[in-house]
Design a protein around this motif. Structure first.
Motif, short mmCIF file in Angstrom:
data_model
loop_
_atom_site.label_atom_id
_atom_site.label_comp_id
_atom_site.label_asym_id
_atom_site.label_seq_id
_atom_site.Cartn_x
_atom_site.Cartn_y
_atom_site.Cartn_z
N THR A 67 0.85 -1.20 0.00
CA THR A 67 0.00 0.00 0.00
C THR A 67 0.88 1.24 0.00
OG1 THR A 67 -0.04 0.13 2.39
CG2 THR A 67 -1.76 -1.19 1.34
N SER A 68 0.23 2.36 -0.23
CA SER A 68 1.05 3.57 -0.32
C SER A 68 1.59 3.98 1.03
CB SER A 68 0.26 4.69 -0.96
OG SER A 68 -0.84 4.99 -0.14
N ASP A 324 -11.20 6.49 -2.31
CA ASP A 324 -9.93 5.91 -1.85
C ASP A 324 -8.83 6.11 -2.87
OD1 ASP A 324 -11.30 3.04 -0.09
OD2 ASP A 324 -10.83 5.09 0.54
N GLU A 328 -5.23 8.16 -2.22
CA GLU A 328 -3.89 7.61 -2.40
C GLU A 328 -3.08 8.47 -3.36
OE1 GLU A 328 -5.02 2.99 -2.22
OE2 GLU A 328 -3.09 3.42 -3.17
N HIS A 331 -1.30 11.41 -2.00
CA HIS A 331 -0.01 11.14 -1.40
C HIS A 331 1.10 11.36 -2.42
CE1 HIS A 331 2.98 9.29 1.10
NE2 HIS A 331 3.27 8.44 0.15
N MET A 460 0.02 2.06 -7.34
CA MET A 460 -1.33 2.56 -7.08
C MET A 460 -2.21 2.38 -8.31
SD MET A 460 -2.21 6.41 -6.13
CE MET A 460 -2.43 6.78 -7.85
#
Lengths: 482, 431
Positions: A67-68, A324, A328, A331, A460
């Motif tokens: 995940t990030s 979501d 992400e 980020h 991602m």
């Protein structure tokens, strides 16, 4: 271990040799990082090529399902493993954010956010993590710290703070500083800032920085006592003044140009990203409408009803998934923004060099002028127009005593001038040496970080595609059953 | 068949005149496609047919004895007007056709004529709708480029729907349409315009009088038709002559437009990443990689959009028109019932002319029964057909979505692989 010295800089080779040797033992222990860190602490040299030698020291992303947040941690781990003396001792977190109200300097009520800094001793083998020391800081205090660092270490590229106000927003994000999402992202940015400073070979040893982390009440006074503000004022005044350097250092010119272009490119990317995010949001949400229509339609159909209803649910899921996804992506944007702000810091170092160079040139020029004046006075020839020369022509020569005293004064002045030039020269050389060390360090850090950022962006995207495949496969099944 | 010569300002002249209304195509820069010919052989047509239908298809395939294609649109320029002629090819084994193969040229008006004749003859059968005369003004202009292609496909579907219909496919008008080299003499015959006026007048009169009661099954049908029409309109708006911009949200068109806007923005990434790549040294490879990934993903997205606009949007659109057809059918059935009821009442109230009236009532009663039965039978057929068509359109759209995401996934995965290869490979020269 026999360490052969190959290059002119023995320190450098020791680092690299140590790292190499230990890299082989890498799998078994965390020795390399500590060794390089220890060596660095002892010798107080910037860690340059040496510790970037083995990418094995860097956390390698081995699967695409990361995940990030994990990826973000990887970048932080990179910084930690680089190992400064400070980070060997301490673990630093910005754990929470809280709203406070209070009276400000002009006695008005205001609402602001404070951030909780947690310090705990670095993990020891097999020990339970100790309770952290904590203190609260607000954004303006971070700003003060950074200004102090800027002034005190003009040859260092000082890590940037997260943005003061939300920029490059797409429509959903609130530009309000008190918005919880903004606050959360700022918390992460502040932690990042602290870790960047803590992992910097020079900055991590700064006393004021240490106090910032440990001394809640007395810190502000300590900073002001350093008197950095006086330097700040004069420096700022000179920086904003227009001046031109006669012999600009080509490396710095190139660096400034690179920095400006990088700034432009990243700004553009961020603008595009905001627009793309906006559009993508639209695409996903429109599909939510399908969900609604299917659901209503299913009510009037007998055979097709169930299929339509469940397909509708999947459309709703699809539409909801965009939130979501875009979070992400935010980020990634933050990572770009950090380097956008870094370009300002780079530019600042270049400007400071220009200033020093300019001062040196001025001092040299001044010295030359004085020497010429002395020569004129000594030989009695007037090569350059001067008021003194003119008046003596008009009103007659001065007396030998007057001439003597003037010569003496000039001698004195020339001597002082030579001292100044020597000082400035040394200052300039020191600056250039120290700055280029840091610039090289920065370049490597930048390359590594941005590469990681691009990789996590790809990860991602992959995750987003996988979600899409799943949702639409499910929808297709529902349609088939209709 | 060879290519088409299109006058550059074709669109300006494109009028499709009907006796009733002056119609305008709100298009810009319409260009003819490079005639992608529909499959001509019966076997390939059978295969295509099989792909489209399911259970209904299976029976029909075994018994299908007539195959019709619409292709090769060509513009015709005369002194008065410019219009498009479509080639209609028929292959059949039916005995009531003199030949087994026919090729004729038809324009949109000819299709309109055919349909109105079919409706006239069979007022309570559900005759598949034609594509509309105009295009919504607010539609994204790039779709107008494919206007003729879209229309051609819809006309093709129309004729196929007719040829699949157990009753309509044996219509004499249908046969004439498919076979006559020159349709003009046939078009002049028959009631035509006047009869439509009569129908309208009767309809108005009946609606004033009001129906006594609708039989249960038709009441249910009416309710369904209203709801169905509603839902279809949510998904796609029927194109009307636009007087002012109507901001109703048709989901299918909206989703297309939003996809297009997304892709337009996405494409901006690529030159920026490329420019950044030129600025850097170590990062040049990954940045160029990013630029390339974006380009590839945009291409996939555009293909996806193309598919949606060719399959899903027209399918939904057709069923909006179908909904209108259904409403018209229901009205006509109501009218027939109303006429019967009116005459019946006259019979019951009047004392004179009992015999004559009784005869008329009987005729109308028969007519009503026939109309009701036709509708009942056709209703089931239509529902099955609707389900098949929409289901296959949705499945196709879902499949395309999966395909799109799979392709993008591959693009990003290969980018990742190349990046990891770079970072592990580049550490050979250690101090």
């Amino acid at each position: 271990m026999i360490i052969e010295t190959k290059s002119a800089d023995p320190n450098q080779t020791i680092f690299s040799a140590l790292s190499c040797a230990c890299a082989e033992n890498r799998q078994q222990s965390t020795l390399p990082a500590q060794l390089t860190a220890a060596a660095a602490a002892v010798l107080w040299q910037p860690i340059t090529m040496a510790d970037s030698v083995s990418s094995e020291e860097v956390a390698v992303i081995s699967n695409t399902d990361i995940t990030s947040t994990e990826s973000e941690n990887n970048i932080i781990n990179t910084m930690v493993e680089r190992g400064t003396a400070l980070l060997r001792k301490l673990e630093i977190n910005v754990a929470e954010a809280e709203k406070r109200t209070g009276k400000n300097t002009v006695n008005m009520q205001e609402t602001y956010t404070v951030y909780l800094i947690e310090i705990r001793p670095a993990e020891t083998e097999g020990g339970t993590p100790a309770a952290p020391d904590t203190l609260w800081r607000r954004y303006s205090e971070f700003e003060l710290l950074r200004t102090y660092l800027l002034v005190t270490y003009p040859y260092i590229i000082i890590p940037p703070l997260p943005e003061k106000r939300a920029e490059f927003v797409w429509h959903k994000l609130s530009a309000d500083n008190l918005d919880p999402d903004f606050v959360e992202r700022r918390r992460v940015g502040l932690e990042n800032f602290l870790l960047r400073v803590a992992s910097h070979p020079v900055l991590s040893n700064d006393k004021i920085f240490f106090l910032f982390l440990t001394e809640e009440k007395g810190w502000r006074d300590a900073v002001l006592e350093t008197g950095f503000q006086d330097k700040a004022d004069s420096r700022l005044k000179s920086l904003s003044a227009m001046f031109r350097v006669k012999n600009p250092d080509k490396r710095f010119t190139a660096l400034k140009q690179y920095s400006d272009e990088l700034n432009t490119v990243i700004s553009q990317l961020l603008r595009i990203r905001a627009r793309v995010a906006d559009r993508l949001y639209g695409v996903y949400k429109v599909h939510g409408n399908y969900g609604r229509v299917f659901s209503e339609w299913s009510a009037i159909e007998k055979e097709m009803g169930d299929g339509l209803q469940s397909a509708g649910h999947h459309m709703d899921t699809y539409a909801a998934s965009i939130d979501d996804i875009l979070e992400e992506e935010e980020h990634f944007a933050d990572q770009l923004k950090e380097y956008l702000f870094y370009t300002d810091a780079v530019r600042s170092v270049c400007r400071k060099h220009e200033l020093i160079q300019y001062e040196l040139e001025m001092a040299a020029q001044d010295l030359v002028q004085k020497k010429q004046q002395k020569e004129e006075l000594a030989t009695g020839t007037v090569r350059i127009f001067s008021l003194k020369g003119m008046t003596s022509k008009l009103f007659g020569q001065e007396s030998p005593e007057q001439k003597e005293s003037r010569l003496a004064a000039l001698e004195q002045s020339i001597q002082e001038g030579e001292e100044t030039v020597k000082e400035k020269n040394t200052e300039c050389q020191e600056f250039v040496r120290a700055a280029w060390d840091d610039i090289e360090r920065f370049k490597e850090q930048k390359d590594k970080d941005l590469r990681e950022a691009l990789i996590s962006y790809a990860i991602m995207q992959i995750s987003m595609c996988k979600k899409g495949i799943q949702v639409w496969s499910n929808a297709k099944e529902c349609f088939s059953k209709m | 068949m060879s290519g088409h010569t299109v006058p550059a300002d074709f669109s300006e002249h494109m009028l499709d005149l009907d006796e009733d209304e002056d119609l305008e195509v709100f298009t810009k820069n319409t260009s003819l496609p490079d005639g992608s010919p529909m499959p001509n052989s019966p076997s390939s047509m059978v295969n295509q047919y099989r792909l489209e239908d399911d259970d209904e298809g299976q029976e029909a395939v075994n018994t299908k004895d007539i195959f019709v294609t619409v292709d090769h649109p060509e513009s015709q320029v005369t002194a008065i007007e410019t219009f498009v002629l479509y080639r209609v090819v028929t292959r059949t084994t039916r005995s009531d056709f003199d030949s087994s193969e026919y090729e004729v040229r038809r324009r949109y008006q000819d299709f309109v004529w055919l349909r109105s004749k079919l409706e006239e003859k069979h007022p309570t059968l559900i005759v598949h709708p034609l594509p509309e005369k105009f295009v919504m003004k607010g539609m994204v202009e790039r779709f107008n480029d494919d206007f003729i292609e879209t229309r051609r496909r819809a006309l093709h579907r129309f004729l196929n729907k007719i040829s699949e219909h157990p009753i309509l496919s044996y219509s004499q008008h249908f046969q004439v349409f498919l076979t006559a080299q020159d349709l003009a003499p046939h078009r002049k015959q028959g009631p035509g315009f006047l009869s439509r006026v009569g129908e309208t007048v009767r309809a108005v009169a009946n609606s004033v009088r009001g129906l006594k009661s609708r039989p249960e099954e038709f009441a249910v049908m009416q309710e369904y038709v209203d709801d169905f029409s509603n839902k279809m309109c949510c998904m796609d708006k029927v194109t009307q002559r636009i007087v002012k911009e109507q901001r109703v949200s048709p989901v299918s068109v909206l989703s297309l437009i939003s996809c297009v806007e997304y892709v337009d923005e996405l494409k901006q990434y690529s030159p920026t990443y490329a420019r950044w790549g030129e600025l850097e040294e170590e990062l040049t490879e990954p940045l160029k990689g990013m630029a390339s990934c974006v380009v590839q993903c945009s291409k996939e997205a555009e293909e996806h959009i193309q598919h949606l606009s060719e399959v899903l949007v027209p399918a939904l659109h057709e069923y909006v028109l179908c909904a209108e057809t259904l409403k018209a059918v229901m009205r006509r059935r109501d009218n027939i019932q109303a006429e019967f009821e009116a005459k019946n009442e006259a019979l019951l109230t009047r004392k004179v002319e009992q015999e004559a009236l009784q005869e008329e009532v009987d005729v109308l009663a028969d007519r009503m029964e026939q109309a009701n039965n036709s509708l009942k039978g056709d209703w089931l057929r239509w529902q099955r057909s609707m389900k098949t068509d929409l289901r296959s359109a949705f499945i196709s759209a879902a499949e395309k979505n999966v395909e799109y995401y799979e392709k993008c996934l591959a693009v990003w995965e290969s980018f990742l692989v190349s990046q990891r290869a770079d970072s592990s490979g580049g550490q050979e020269d250690v101090a």
